[in-house]
Write a protein that holds these residues in place. Structure first.
Motif, PDB file in Angstrom:
ATOM      1  N   ASN A   1      56.340 -17.668  -6.676  1.00 23.08           N
ATOM      2  CA  ASN A   1      57.619 -17.585  -5.777  1.00 23.08           C
ATOM      3  C   ASN A   1      57.486 -18.654  -4.483  1.00 23.08           C
ATOM      4  N   LYS A   2      56.624 -19.784  -4.857  1.00 23.23           N
ATOM      5  CA  LYS A   2      56.806 -20.811  -3.968  1.00 23.23           C
ATOM      6  C   LYS A   2      56.906 -22.128  -4.470  1.00 23.23           C
ATOM      7  N   VAL A   3      58.128 -22.728  -4.044  1.00 25.70           N
ATOM      8  CA  VAL A   3      58.462 -23.854  -4.630  1.00 25.70           C
ATOM      9  C   VAL A   3      57.563 -24.967  -4.741  1.00 25.70           C
ATOM     10  N   TRP A   4      57.021 -25.728  -5.817  1.00 23.12           N
ATOM     11  CA  TRP A   4      56.130 -26.727  -5.683  1.00 23.12           C
ATOM     12  C   TRP A   4      56.810 -28.007  -6.180  1.00 23.12           C
ATOM     13  N   ARG A   5      58.218 -27.878  -6.997  1.00 24.67           N
ATOM     14  CA  ARG A   5      58.772 -29.212  -7.436  1.00 24.67           C
ATOM     15  C   ARG A   5      60.309 -29.024  -7.120  1.00 24.67           C
ATOM     16  N   VAL A   6      60.908 -30.448  -7.034  1.00 27.12           N
ATOM     17  CA  VAL A   6      62.193 -30.609  -7.053  1.00 27.12           C
ATOM     18  C   VAL A   6      62.321 -31.685  -8.042  1.00 27.12           C
ATOM     19  N   ALA A   7      62.939 -31.438  -9.106  1.00 23.48           N
ATOM     20  CA  ALA A   7      63.406 -32.413 -10.142  1.00 23.48           C
ATOM     21  C   ALA A   7      64.604 -33.013  -9.869  1.00 23.48           C
ATOM     22  N   VAL A   8      64.634 -34.206  -9.972  1.00 19.39           N
ATOM     23  CA  VAL A   8      65.967 -34.997  -9.970  1.00 19.39           C
ATOM     24  C   VAL A   8      66.403 -35.477 -11.309  1.00 19.39           C
ATOM     25  N   ARG A   9      67.448 -35.078 -11.830  1.00 18.82           N
ATOM     26  CA  ARG A   9      67.701 -35.581 -13.381  1.00 18.82           C
ATOM     27  C   ARG A   9      69.037 -36.139 -13.519  1.00 18.82           C
ATOM     28  N   ASP A  10      69.074 -37.782 -13.921  1.00 23.42           N
ATOM     29  CA  ASP A  10      70.346 -38.211 -14.017  1.00 23.42           C
ATOM     30  C   ASP A  10      71.383 -37.273 -14.909  1.00 23.42           C
ATOM     31  N   LYS A  11      72.457 -37.035 -14.386  1.00 30.53           N
ATOM     32  CA  LYS A  11      73.316 -36.485 -15.072  1.00 30.53           C
ATOM     33  C   LYS A  11      73.975 -36.996 -16.269  1.00 30.53           C
ATOM     34  N   TRP A  12      74.084 -38.343 -16.505  1.00 31.44           N
ATOM     35  CA  TRP A  12      74.589 -38.940 -17.639  1.00 31.44           C
ATOM     36  C   TRP A  12      73.434 -39.943 -18.152  1.00 31.44           C
ATOM     37  N   THR A  13      73.498 -39.912 -19.242  1.00 33.80           N
ATOM     38  CA  THR A  13      72.582 -41.028 -19.887  1.00 33.80           C
ATOM     39  C   THR A  13      72.866 -42.557 -20.152  1.00 33.80           C
ATOM     40  N   THR A  14      72.266 -43.497 -20.357  1.00 37.90           N
ATOM     41  CA  THR A  14      72.461 -44.878 -20.371  1.00 37.90           C
ATOM     42  C   THR A  14      71.831 -45.605 -21.364  1.00 37.90           C
ATOM     43  N   ASP A  15      71.966 -46.927 -21.647  1.00 37.18           N
ATOM     44  CA  ASP A  15      71.259 -47.365 -22.991  1.00 37.18           C
ATOM     45  C   ASP A  15      70.127 -48.227 -22.252  1.00 37.18           C
TER      46      ASP A  15
ATOM     47  N   MET B   1      60.330 -41.400 -13.934  1.00 36.14           N
ATOM     48  CA  MET B   1      60.255 -41.814 -15.164  1.00 36.14           C
ATOM     49  C   MET B   1      61.403 -41.873 -15.935  1.00 36.14           C
ATOM     50  N   ILE B   2      61.097 -42.707 -17.215  1.00 33.73           N
ATOM     51  CA  ILE B   2      62.278 -42.779 -18.057  1.00 33.73           C
ATOM     52  C   ILE B   2      61.923 -41.697 -19.165  1.00 33.73           C
ATOM     53  N   ASP B   3      63.111 -41.129 -19.341  1.00 37.26           N
ATOM     54  CA  ASP B   3      63.443 -39.955 -20.255  1.00 37.26           C
ATOM     55  C   ASP B   3      64.164 -40.407 -21.551  1.00 37.26           C
ATOM     56  N   GLY B   4      63.797 -40.422 -22.678  1.00 38.10           N
ATOM     57  CA  GLY B   4      64.353 -40.948 -23.787  1.00 38.10           C
ATOM     58  C   GLY B   4      65.030 -39.688 -24.610  1.00 38.10           C
ATOM     59  N   GLU B   5      66.252 -39.876 -25.105  1.00 40.31           N
ATOM     60  CA  GLU B   5      66.908 -39.083 -26.141  1.00 40.31           C
ATOM     61  C   GLU B   5      67.643 -39.652 -27.093  1.00 40.31           C
ATOM     62  N   GLY B   6      66.808 -40.141 -28.105  1.00 39.72           N
ATOM     63  CA  GLY B   6      67.286 -40.991 -29.180  1.00 39.72           C
ATOM     64  C   GLY B   6      67.461 -42.372 -28.651  1.00 39.72           C
ATOM     65  N   LEU B   7      68.540 -43.032 -28.789  1.00 43.78           N
ATOM     66  CA  LEU B   7      68.894 -44.270 -28.292  1.00 43.78           C
ATOM     67  C   LEU B   7      69.256 -44.132 -26.796  1.00 43.78           C
ATOM     68  N   GLU B   8      69.580 -43.026 -26.062  1.00 46.64           N
ATOM     69  CA  GLU B   8      69.793 -43.022 -24.801  1.00 46.64           C
ATOM     70  C   GLU B   8      68.927 -42.473 -23.975  1.00 46.64           C
ATOM     71  N   TYR B   9      69.154 -42.947 -22.643  1.00 49.66           N
ATOM     72  CA  TYR B   9      68.001 -42.924 -21.742  1.00 49.66           C
ATOM     73  C   TYR B   9      68.547 -42.401 -20.422  1.00 49.66           C
ATOM     74  N   ARG B  10      67.452 -41.848 -19.590  1.00 47.81           N
ATOM     75  CA  ARG B  10      67.912 -41.456 -18.086  1.00 47.81           C
ATOM     76  C   ARG B  10      66.600 -41.333 -17.171  1.00 47.81           C
ATOM     77  N   ILE B  11      66.935 -41.392 -15.980  1.00 47.61           N
ATOM     78  CA  ILE B  11      65.556 -41.258 -15.184  1.00 47.61           C
ATOM     79  C   ILE B  11      65.508 -39.929 -14.694  1.00 47.61           C
ATOM     80  N   LEU B  12      64.308 -39.475 -14.702  1.00 41.22           N
ATOM     81  CA  LEU B  12      63.772 -38.385 -14.078  1.00 41.22           C
ATOM     82  C   LEU B  12      62.846 -38.512 -12.890  1.00 41.22           C
ATOM     83  N   MET B  13      63.095 -38.039 -11.656  1.00 42.48           N
ATOM     84  CA  MET B  13      62.319 -37.887 -10.421  1.00 42.48           C
ATOM     85  C   MET B  13      61.730 -36.654 -10.017  1.00 42.48           C
ATOM     86  N   PHE B  14      60.564 -36.768  -9.316  1.00 42.89           N
ATOM     87  CA  PHE B  14      60.169 -35.476  -8.998  1.00 42.89           C
ATOM     88  C   PHE B  14      59.403 -35.565  -7.690  1.00 42.89           C
ATOM     89  N   TYR B  15      59.622 -34.601  -6.960  1.00 47.15           N
ATOM     90  CA  TYR B  15      59.129 -34.490  -5.586  1.00 47.15           C
ATOM     91  C   TYR B  15      58.253 -33.170  -5.424  1.00 47.15           C
TER      92      TYR B  15
END
Length: 227
Positions: free
Chosen positions: A75-89, A201-215
């Motif tokens: 019950n103690k927060v250790w991470r806030v993950a920020v995920r791009d809502k939309w993928t890109t090439d 980091m770069i997260d891949g979904e097939g041929l689409e990609y997005r950025i994930l950030m972690f605090y």
């Protein structure tokens, strides 16, 4: 990087500044700490909207539409993950990755953990990720917000752990000063900097990609205490 750390540690050696133990990673000025409910309320106050269907928040961060995911341990927060809502090439995610590297490099709130993280134009990230399982990441320490006078106990402990005596700075030869600086760098990295990690980091979904950030607030991260 090394010269920057050395210059900063020179102040520490003189007992002028130090890191506060309660100083934790922050996201948008909010400590990554407390309960998940408290964190959600603070982020809503920043303008993010809670999505109960997916248990995440939605909004804008660093000029992008993102979703925020909150991870907690006991019950103690250790991470806030920020995920791009939309993928890109592939081409555009490389541009975005490199832009983030440059933004972090010029931001004095961060100390880099990896040298030259920017991607070369010829880097085939799609092939490397799919065939060689390569990961594209860049890691940083979030510098402390509050600086206080270094306690004698902390200084003595840091030097003792390195097998050094707590000798007055003015009486030390240059080589001995370097040894003390190295010992304090190691101590501060282990006790403070490493607890305030921010990375993406770069997260891949097939041929689409997005950025994930972690605090990450490593003070609250599980460390085997429940085993």
């Amino acid at each position: 990087m090394k010269m920057r750390c050395f210059s900063f540690l020179m102040f520490l050696m003189l007992g002028v500044y130090a890191f506060a133990q309660k100083d934790v990673t922050q996201f948008l000025g909010i400590p990554v700490d407390g309960t998940k409910t408290e964190m959600v309320q603070k982020l809503k106050a920043k303008g993010f909207k809670y999505n109960s269907t997916y248990d995440w928040l939605e909004g804008e961060f660093n000029g992008r539409e993102v979703v925020l995911l909150i991870a907690a341990n006991n019950n103690k927060v250790w991470r806030v993950a920020v995920r791009d809502k939309w993928t890109t090439d592939e081409a555009n995610v490389k541009i975005r990755f490199n832009a983030l590297c440059r933004q972090f490099a010029k931001n004095e709130k961060y100390l880099p953990l990896n040298d030259k993280p920017e991607l070369l134009e010829e880097e085939r990230i799609g092939y490397e990720m799919m065939v060689n399982n390569k990961r594209y990441e860049s890691h940083y320490y979030q510098s402390p917000k509050d600086l206080r006078t270094l306690s004698e106990e902390e200084r003595t402990l840091a030097l003792s752990e390195a097998g050094l005596r707590d000798t007055p700075w003015d009486s030390l030869a240059m080589e001995e000063r370097k040894e003390q600086v190295s010992a304090l760098i190691y101590y501060m990295e282990d006790k403070y900097w490493s607890k305030k990690r921010v990375w993406f980091m770069i997260d891949g979904e097939g041929l689409e990609y997005r950025i994930l950030m972690f605090y990450d607030n490593e003070y609250n991260h599980a460390d085997g205490e429940d085993l």
